[in-house]
Design a protein around this motif. Structure first.
Motif, mmCIF file in Angstrom:
data_model
loop_
_atom_site.group_PDB
_atom_site.id
_atom_site.type_symbol
_atom_site.label_atom_id
_atom_site.label_comp_id
_atom_site.label_asym_id
_atom_site.label_seq_id
_atom_site.Cartn_x
_atom_site.Cartn_y
_atom_site.Cartn_z
ATOM 1 N N GLY A 44 -8.553 43.599 50.491
ATOM 2 C CA GLY A 44 -9.837 43.697 49.808
ATOM 3 C C GLY A 44 -9.709 44.318 48.433
ATOM 4 N N SER A 45 -8.926 45.376 48.327
ATOM 5 C CA SER A 45 -8.733 46.052 47.042
ATOM 6 C C SER A 45 -8.017 45.163 46.036
ATOM 7 N N SER A 46 -6.966 44.493 46.481
ATOM 8 C CA SER A 46 -6.240 43.628 45.546
ATOM 9 C C SER A 46 -7.108 42.447 45.136
ATOM 10 N N GLY A 47 -7.889 41.918 46.064
ATOM 11 C CA GLY A 47 -8.814 40.835 45.732
ATOM 12 C C GLY A 47 -9.897 41.296 44.775
ATOM 13 N N SER A 48 -10.372 42.509 44.957
ATOM 14 C CA SER A 48 -11.396 43.068 44.077
ATOM 15 C C SER A 48 -10.871 43.240 42.662
ATOM 16 N N ALA A 49 -9.617 43.653 42.527
ATOM 17 C CA ALA A 49 -9.023 43.803 41.193
ATOM 18 C C ALA A 49 -9.048 42.467 40.453
ATOM 19 N N ALA A 76 -7.426 48.514 41.507
ATOM 20 C CA ALA A 76 -5.968 48.570 41.340
ATOM 21 C C ALA A 76 -5.445 49.950 41.745
ATOM 22 N N GLY A 77 -6.208 50.991 41.435
ATOM 23 C CA GLY A 77 -5.839 52.340 41.878
ATOM 24 C C GLY A 77 -5.875 52.469 43.389
ATOM 25 N N GLU A 78 -6.872 51.855 44.007
ATOM 26 C CA GLU A 78 -6.934 51.855 45.479
ATOM 27 C C GLU A 78 -5.698 51.205 46.071
#
Length: 130
Positions: A44-49, A76-78
């Motif tokens: 989810g985090s990488s997709g959000s970036a 990206a920090g996540e």
């Protein structure tokens, strides 16, 4: 700084896409794939970036684009934080960690550079053109 015609032209988006693909490989590893919560979070985090760069660009205004770039940078920090969890749990090797960490860090830095550029620009975005 270059002019972008599509979000696909943006280097930060291209790097975020690479990050998503790499995360997808890692989360397919047997031990990693069993940690459903972490898999969901890091994907989810990488997709959000990646997706927030695209969405911000498509909004057509610099202020909104900047807002979405900050979200991308945070995502990206996540990913970087979640990579530590994957490393600490033995799901990925130190070399795999470093490869993905560097890519996530690069996305954040590219986002930051684009934010700075947009803040200094007198252009307001496509939706404000007459």
């Amino acid at each position: 700084m270059a002019t972008f015609n599509t979000f696909e032209d943006i280097i930060a988006w291209q790097k975020a896409r690479e990050l998503c693909k790499l995360i997808n490989v890692y989360t397919g590893y047997h031990a990693f794939s069993k940690d459903f919560k972490l898999v969901s979070q890091i994907k989810g985090s990488s997709g959000s970036a990646m997706d927030n760069i695209a969405e911000g660009f498509e909004r057509g205004g610099n202020k909104e684009f900047i807002q979405f770039l900050f979200i991308s940078k945070g995502s990206a920090g996540e990913v970087r934080s979640q990579l530590y969890r994957a490393l600490d749990n033995g799901y990925i090797s130190p070399d795999e960690f470093q490869k993905a960490y560097n890519l996530a860090d690069e996305v954040g830095k590219l986002d930051r550079g684009l934010i700075s550029h947009l803040k200094e620009s007198e252009l307001k975005g496509d939706k404000y053109k007459k």
